[in-house]
Design a protein around this motif. Structure first.
Motif, PDB file in Angstrom:
ATOM      1  N   GLU C 186      -2.234  34.126  57.731  1.00  0.00           N
ATOM      2  CA  GLU C 186      -2.187  34.279  59.185  1.00  0.00           C
ATOM      3  C   GLU C 186      -1.924  35.706  59.646  1.00  0.00           C
ATOM      4  O   GLU C 186      -2.466  36.146  60.646  1.00  0.00           O
ATOM      5  CB  GLU C 186      -1.096  33.360  59.780  1.00  0.00           C
ATOM      6  CG  GLU C 186      -1.489  31.903  59.705  1.00  0.00           C
ATOM      7  CD  GLU C 186      -0.638  31.049  60.618  1.00  0.00           C
ATOM      8  OE1 GLU C 186      -0.471  31.428  61.793  1.00  0.00           O
ATOM      9  OE2 GLU C 186      -0.114  30.020  60.146  1.00  0.00           O
ATOM     10  N   ILE C 187      -1.101  36.441  58.935  1.00  0.00           N
ATOM     11  CA  ILE C 187      -0.715  37.772  59.440  1.00  0.00           C
ATOM     12  C   ILE C 187      -1.309  38.898  58.609  1.00  0.00           C
ATOM     13  O   ILE C 187      -1.102  40.066  58.918  1.00  0.00           O
ATOM     14  CB  ILE C 187       0.820  37.935  59.505  1.00  0.00           C
ATOM     15  CG1 ILE C 187       1.447  37.940  58.113  1.00  0.00           C
ATOM     16  CG2 ILE C 187       1.448  36.861  60.375  1.00  0.00           C
ATOM     17  CD1 ILE C 187       2.917  38.318  58.117  1.00  0.00           C
ATOM     18  N   GLY C 188      -2.039  38.574  57.542  1.00  0.00           N
ATOM     19  CA  GLY C 188      -2.667  39.627  56.737  1.00  0.00           C
ATOM     20  C   GLY C 188      -1.731  40.157  55.672  1.00  0.00           C
ATOM     21  O   GLY C 188      -0.524  39.877  55.676  1.00  0.00           O
ATOM     22  N   GLU C 189      -2.289  40.927  54.761  1.00  0.00           N
ATOM     23  CA  GLU C 189      -1.552  41.369  53.579  1.00  0.00           C
ATOM     24  C   GLU C 189      -0.476  42.411  53.880  1.00  0.00           C
ATOM     25  O   GLU C 189       0.388  42.678  53.060  1.00  0.00           O
ATOM     26  CB  GLU C 189      -2.520  41.939  52.531  1.00  0.00           C
ATOM     27  CG  GLU C 189      -3.359  40.887  51.811  1.00  0.00           C
ATOM     28  CD  GLU C 189      -2.519  39.898  51.023  1.00  0.00           C
ATOM     29  OE1 GLU C 189      -1.440  40.276  50.533  1.00  0.00           O
ATOM     30  OE2 GLU C 189      -2.939  38.723  50.914  1.00  0.00           O
ATOM     31  N   ASP C 190      -0.563  43.065  55.039  1.00  0.00           N
ATOM     32  CA  ASP C 190       0.441  44.110  55.310  1.00  0.00           C
ATOM     33  C   ASP C 190       1.316  43.761  56.506  1.00  0.00           C
ATOM     34  O   ASP C 190       1.918  44.631  57.120  1.00  0.00           O
ATOM     35  CB  ASP C 190      -0.237  45.475  55.490  1.00  0.00           C
ATOM     36  CG  ASP C 190      -1.338  45.404  56.534  1.00  0.00           C
ATOM     37  OD1 ASP C 190      -1.556  44.294  57.075  1.00  0.00           O
ATOM     38  OD2 ASP C 190      -1.965  46.438  56.797  1.00  0.00           O
ATOM     39  N   GLY C 191       1.394  42.491  56.832  1.00  0.00           N
ATOM     40  CA  GLY C 191       2.200  42.085  57.980  1.00  0.00           C
ATOM     41  C   GLY C 191       3.687  42.069  57.665  1.00  0.00           C
ATOM     42  O   GLY C 191       4.103  42.005  56.513  1.00  0.00           O
ATOM     43  N   ALA C 216       6.117  36.820  46.736  1.00  0.00           N
ATOM     44  CA  ALA C 216       5.569  37.845  47.630  1.00  0.00           C
ATOM     45  C   ALA C 216       5.464  39.176  46.900  1.00  0.00           C
ATOM     46  O   ALA C 216       4.465  39.897  47.031  1.00  0.00           O
ATOM     47  CB  ALA C 216       6.445  37.987  48.872  1.00  0.00           C
ATOM     48  N   GLU C 217       6.464  39.508  46.089  1.00  0.00           N
ATOM     49  CA  GLU C 217       6.428  40.782  45.366  1.00  0.00           C
ATOM     50  C   GLU C 217       5.303  40.790  44.336  1.00  0.00           C
ATOM     51  O   GLU C 217       4.683  41.818  44.065  1.00  0.00           O
ATOM     52  CB  GLU C 217       7.783  41.050  44.702  1.00  0.00           C
ATOM     53  CG  GLU C 217       8.780  41.632  45.696  1.00  0.00           C
ATOM     54  CD  GLU C 217      10.222  41.589  45.214  1.00  0.00           C
ATOM     55  OE1 GLU C 217      10.450  41.166  44.056  1.00  0.00           O
ATOM     56  OE2 GLU C 217      11.108  41.963  46.004  1.00  0.00           O
ATOM     57  N   ASN C 222       2.348  44.048  49.673  1.00  0.00           N
ATOM     58  CA  ASN C 222       2.432  44.894  50.870  1.00  0.00           C
ATOM     59  C   ASN C 222       3.023  44.192  52.075  1.00  0.00           C
ATOM     60  O   ASN C 222       3.228  44.810  53.112  1.00  0.00           O
ATOM     61  CB  ASN C 222       1.041  45.440  51.221  1.00  0.00           C
ATOM     62  CG  ASN C 222       0.549  46.368  50.140  1.00  0.00           C
ATOM     63  OD1 ASN C 222       1.348  47.097  49.527  1.00  0.00           O
ATOM     64  ND2 ASN C 222      -0.743  46.320  49.852  1.00  0.00           N
ATOM     65  N   MET C 223       3.282  42.915  51.939  1.00  0.00           N
ATOM     66  CA  MET C 223       3.937  42.241  53.055  1.00  0.00           C
ATOM     67  C   MET C 223       5.370  42.728  53.128  1.00  0.00           C
ATOM     68  O   MET C 223       5.987  43.018  52.108  1.00  0.00           O
ATOM     69  CB  MET C 223       3.909  40.719  52.845  1.00  0.00           C
ATOM     70  CG  MET C 223       2.551  40.118  53.147  1.00  0.00           C
ATOM     71  SD  MET C 223       2.519  38.370  52.743  1.00  0.00           S
ATOM     72  CE  MET C 223       3.326  37.671  54.171  1.00  0.00           C
ATOM     73  N   LYS C 224       5.901  42.815  54.367  1.00  0.00           N
ATOM     74  CA  LYS C 224       7.224  43.408  54.504  1.00  0.00           C
ATOM     75  C   LYS C 224       8.223  42.400  55.075  1.00  0.00           C
ATOM     76  O   LYS C 224       8.028  41.867  56.167  1.00  0.00           O
ATOM     77  CB  LYS C 224       7.145  44.640  55.404  1.00  0.00           C
ATOM     78  CG  LYS C 224       8.407  45.466  55.378  1.00  0.00           C
ATOM     79  CD  LYS C 224       8.243  46.729  56.206  1.00  0.00           C
ATOM     80  CE  LYS C 224       9.606  47.325  56.500  1.00  0.00           C
ATOM     81  NZ  LYS C 224       9.643  47.938  57.821  1.00  0.00           N
TER      82      LYS C 224
END
Lengths: 330, 329, 368
Positions: C186-191, C216-217, C222-224
């Motif tokens: 939903e929010i993309g790989e760097d959201g 996630a890691e 790249n998700m934060k």
């Protein structure tokens, strides 16, 4: 009762009240709130954006409303620790009526009536059968909480009818809970200061025997205080119930502690006889501001409660020091 | 028990003649409840079950004793549950993370409890913060410290000898029940038989008067709040030993259970009256009611309703009888 | 003395600010086992010997009528009302099982132990439990085993040797993967996203957060993660906390995880009332009824949950199989009525299945 007539009726009183505010616990609370807004706002301007300010006031408005009634109860020398359970029960009743097709106005008013009945019963035990209020409300807490679970098993109430969400209305762009919080605080503060009935609460809480000698009936006053408290709890429960699209039908954890904390941090003396509802409302706002600001300054959430507790302690101590300094000056 | 009865009688003959009545009444209600529950199920009135209930009520009982002293003076301590949690965390954290030997960690936990109680007492007597406000603030603060120190981690894996305290028996009776019994006798004697105890009643009756009659009010108060913290610490250590783990949310809501037991025992929340016997009957009654109702198949939610009703009715009944008596005399 | 108090407050503040965060707040420190990144990846099954306990001197109950008591974490919340419903369904279907649910009114380790203790004294054939704490509950469960009472857990596990079997609704790493994958979609790989949980001491939530972090890691580096906030099981507090997060991060915040069936609908409500539907995604664990309005309004796309009715149903089925002697150490699967055969994993756990994703197309079929 329209807000406009309220404002007219109390405009003179408000001026006098404002003068008295300076130097009181209310002033300290106000300064604390402003300091938090200034400091945290300078660290992160989003904190004082209109949106966040609105949610700080909005999210805890029902606490402030319930704290008005609680303050009166405490000023009269009593306490009610069943208030959190009562709000849970009343919110569930209101929601159940609403989803079962009763007119919305009934769903809004029924909690007020039932709230008054429940606190009236407690008030009767306290005032006329001379039972300590802490025992009565401790017992009532168990009864209400157990009863609520027995009846609902925690089933959520959803599909609330359109138009039920009182707390989500925004007359003149200001959220309804804020109207209620401000309006009821001013009304209650005025009533407590300028009417014989209101002043009798202080008299009874300060010294019941002296009050009796001066012609005030402590029993009737305590009974009255509990009835009014029920009304405020009823209003708070409607604000609580209509804030979200679903009602949890459980007892909100620790709500009684939050409400009592708002009252005592607001300068209401637990020994009775002193304090104002303006203080308790400001304290409710302060508690909400502290909660929000600690998230904004990236405090480790593990230390959040310790800091909250310490800040409450500092506020209380500041008030005590101020009183002592005043006493010395006299 | 002889000491207790004597203490209560002495109290009754003294300046609170009505007082004995509540304990008698409570004892009668307790016996009736016991007979009724025993008739419902044969699982209830067995030595095994009663001793086991003793194990489960030890923490509430230990904290209820100093709470009685505090309420007799007209004060209150709402922070006991949080002190219990804080001490549990101190025990676990200092043992696991700081490498302190376990016996020393237990002493440290007691020390922190004592200190926490002392801090309450110091602010209450020196700064004159009303007890309810002070302990309301530390209710939040001590719990917060427990959360902050523990970082929400549980500590587990205690050595077997440590469980003797909370899960073991001495001469067939749960270890903590011995501790509770000793504490009951000591506090009952202190309250009923010593100048200190009489001083506490005097403070509860009329604090200013007590001050003028030469009672060191502040010192007495400081002692009982410190004692309350120490007992909450002891209860915390026993609790950790009983459940074999340490969590920062331990003891949440304990204060209400304890206060319910004390007021059910006839100690007036306004101060000046109350006995240790009443408190003991109070917490036994609540525990056995919960247990007996559960054994006869009453559900948990209904049980707390019953306890609420019993609490209100028993105080109502005492008030009623007292008023009848004072009306007749 | 005001100075002292202020100093203490200040010190706490400093201690709080100085906390270095190398793991997400609310995650526990136990070993994690993230699944593979590809869709549908499951853990490789490594056979493990039976590690559960055994009752001593258990009666032969095969085919006989049995009486069970179920002690959930607490009563009076929707989730455990649903597991209770499933248990009653199984009891009715089997015909020779009586099951009663009773427990504390707050998720309190001490009260739960007291309840279990009372039922051991009362004498039942089997205990079902959902543990508030895996270690604290162990002594009383061992006491039950010691008296020949069968013990089966569901929802929240205890130490393995304190019970016979545990009905696992979904593996922790499976939940972690489903949640993070749904969020990434939903929010993309760097959201950037934040988490609303109940309390940091709740074992299941802590485990899920730890697995989400590990996954996630590994798969979405790249998700934060921004922060985690506690909100008890309180719906207004959850709403306030979620709103504060939205206000604090503004456009930076793209998604909210709700870790409980209370936090998820409250987060969705916060997003709805802030008029950020479509801009901030809400992914979380929740029951369908509470989520229907938000899913219908397209504010929430997917809700992750197992079916708690099935969980309760499976727990009673497993207990029946244990009493009948059909489920014994070393078994690889168990027959569970309408759910068919359920696999045994991790030595002594019965796996209910992969977590279920509710969406607009199927949410109306469920009522709990």
């Amino acid at each position: 009762m329209s807000t406009a007539s309220l404002a007219r009726g109390s405009s003179n009183a408000l001026g006098a009240q404002l003068k008295r505010l300076v130097g009181g616990q209310e002033m300290i609370l106000l300064l604390c709130i402003l300091a938090i807004f200034l400091i945290v706002g300078s660290l992160n301007p989003r904190f004082i954006a209109e949106r966040n300010l609105s949610s700080i006031f909005l999210g805890n408005a029902y606490v402030a409303v319930a704290a008005i009634g609680m303050s009166m109860v405490i000023i009269s020398g009593n306490i009610d620790i069943s208030v959190g359970s009562l709000i849970g029960v009343l919110a569930t009743i209101s929601g159940t009526l609403a989803v079962n097709g009763y007119p919305i106005i009934v769903a809004w008013l029924a909690p007020l009536l039932i709230g008054v009945l429940v606190t009236g019963f407690m008030g009767y035990l306290v005032a006329y059968l001379r039972m300590p209020s802490i025992v009565v409300s401790l017992g009532m807490l168990s009864i209400l909480k157990g009863g609520l679970i027995s009846v609902t098993s925690g089933a959520w109430i959803s599909n609330l009818p359109a138009g039920y969400a009182l707390a989500q209305l925004r007359p003149m762009g200001v959220p309804m809970p804020i109207w209620f919080m401000v309006g009821l605080t001013i009304l209650a503060a005025w009533w407590m200061r300028y009417t014989a009935a209101g002043r009798s609460i202080y008299a009874v809480g300060g010294n019941a025997e002296a009050a009796l000698l001066s012609g005030i009936s402590p029993r009737r006053t305590v009974m009255m205080v509990f009835l009014i408290h029920g009304l405020f709890v009823g209003i708070a429960s409607v604000l609580f119930a209509t804030q979200l699209a679903v009602i949890q039908s459980t007892v909100p954890p620790n709500l009684e502690l939050t409400i009592i904390t708002a009252s005592v941090v607001g300068g209401v003396s637990i020994l009775g006889g002193a304090g104002t509802v303006i203080g308790s409302t400001l304290a409710a706002v302060l508690l909400a501001a502290i909660g929000s600001s600690l998230i904004f300054i990236n405090l480790s959430p593990y230390w959040l409660r310790a800091v909250q507790g310490a800040l409450i302690l500092v506020t209380v101590l500041a008030d005590l020091l101020r009183r002592r300094r005043q006493a010395r000056r006299r | 028990m002889a000491t207790l009865d004597a203490a209560a009688k002495k109290q009754g003959k003294g300046w609170q003649p009505a007082l004995l009545r509540h304990e008698v009444l409570l004892a009668v209600i307790l016996v009736i409840a016991l007979i009724f529950l025993a008739a419902q199920t044969d699982k209830f009135l067995t030595t095994g079950n009663l001793l086991n209930q003793g194990r489960l009520m030890a923490e509430v009982g230990l904290v209820a004793l100093p709470m009685t002293l505090i309420i007799v003076t007209g004060g209150i301590d709402l922070s006991v549950g949080s002190i219990l949690g804080l001490c549990a965390i101190v025990l676990g954290y200092s043992w696991k993370n700081l490498g302190v030997p376990l016996p020393l960690a237990m002493v440290m936990a007691l020390g922190v409890g004592t200190l926490a109680g002392f801090a309450n007492g110091w602010f209450i007597t020196r700064v004159r913060v009303p007890p309810l406000i002070m302990t309301l603030a530390t209710l939040a603060f001590y719990r917060g410290l427990a959360e902050g120190i523990s970082q929400a981690r549980s500590v587990r894996g205690y050595p077997d000898w440590f469980f003797q305290l909370g899960q073991g028996d001495v001469w067939g009776v749960p270890t903590q029940l011995w501790i509770l019994a000793v504490a009951v006798v000591i506090t009952a004697v202190i309250l009923a038989r010593t100048p200190f105890g009489r001083g506490l009643y005097a403070i509860g009756h009329n604090e200013v008067g007590a001050r003028f009659s030469g009672i060191p009010v502040d010192r007495y108060k400081l002692i009982i709040y410190t004692f309350s913290g120490a007992m909450a610490g002891l209860a915390g250590v026993i609790f950790v030993s009983r459940v074999s783990t340490t969590r920062s949310d331990m003891g949440t809501g304990l204060e209400l259970d304890v206060i319910a037991a004390v007021v059910l025992g006839g100690t007036s929340i306004f101060g000046g009256t109350g006995t240790m016997l009443g408190t003991v009957l109070g917490f036994i009654m609540i525990q056995l009611l919960k247990n007996g109702l559960a054994l006869t198949g009453v559900k948990g939610d209904a049980t707390i309703v019953v306890i609420g009703i019993v609490l209100i009715l028993s105080i109502l009944l005492t008030n009623f009888i007292q008023r009848r008596r004072s009306g007749n005399e | 003395m005001l100075k002292t108090a202020t100093t203490v407050a200040g010190l706490c503040l400093v201690a709080g600010l100085a906390q270095a965060a190398d793991r997400w707040d609310g995650a526990d420190e136990l070993a994690v086992n993230p699944l593979g990144c590809e869709a549908g990846a499951t853990a490789t099954v490594t056979p493990k010997p039976y590690d559960g306990g055994a009752p001593t001197g258990a009666k032969d109950l095969a085919g006989k009528e049995i009486t069970l008591v179920d002690v959930p974490k607490l009563i009076g919340i929707g989730y455990f009302a649903a597991t209770t419903q499933g248990m009653q369904e199984a009891a009715k279907e089997l015909g020779n099982v009586n099951v009663k649910t009773d427990g504390p009114t707050e998720a309190n380790i001490d009260d739960q132990i007291t309840f279990l203790d009372n039922f051991i004294t009362q004498g039942v054939d089997g205990l079902l439990f959902a543990a508030n704490d895996p270690v604290a509950i162990a002594p009383v469960l061992k006491k039950a085993l010691g008296q020949g009472i069968h013990v089966v857990g569901y929802d929240a596990n205890s130490q393995p040797d304190a019970r016979e079997w545990f009905v696992n609704q979904a593996e922790f790493n499976g939940i972690g993967k489903s949640m993070v994958d749904a969020m990434a979609a939903e929010i993309g790989e760097d959201g950037s996203f934040a988490i609303v949980t109940s309390t940091f001491t709740t074992p299941n939530q802590a485990r899920w957060i730890a697995e989400m972090q590990a996954y996630a890691e590994k798969c979405h580096p790249n998700m934060k993660w921004l922060e985690t906030v506690e909100a008890q099981e309180d719906n207004i507090l959850s709403f306030n906390q979620a709103t504060t997060l939205l206000n604090k991060y503004g456009d930076e915040l793209k998604g909210l995880f709700g870790m409980t069936s209370v936090a998820t609908p409250a987060s969705a409500e916060a997003v709805t009332q802030a008029q950020l539907c479509g801009k901030v995604a809400v992914v979380g664990l929740a029951t369908p009824n509470a989520m229907k309005p938000y899913v219908a309004a397209d504010c929430v796309k997917s809700v992750v949950l197992w079916n708690p009715v099935d969980l309760g149903y499976a727990a009673v089925q497993v207990m029946r199989a244990v009493a009948d002697g059909k489920l014994q150490a070393g078994a690889t699967e168990v027959e569970a009525g309408r759910l068919g055969k359920l696999p045994i994993v991790n030595g002594s756990e019965v796996l209910l299945g992969a977590p279920f994703i509710y969406s607009k197309s199927n949410i109306d079929q469920f009522d709990f």
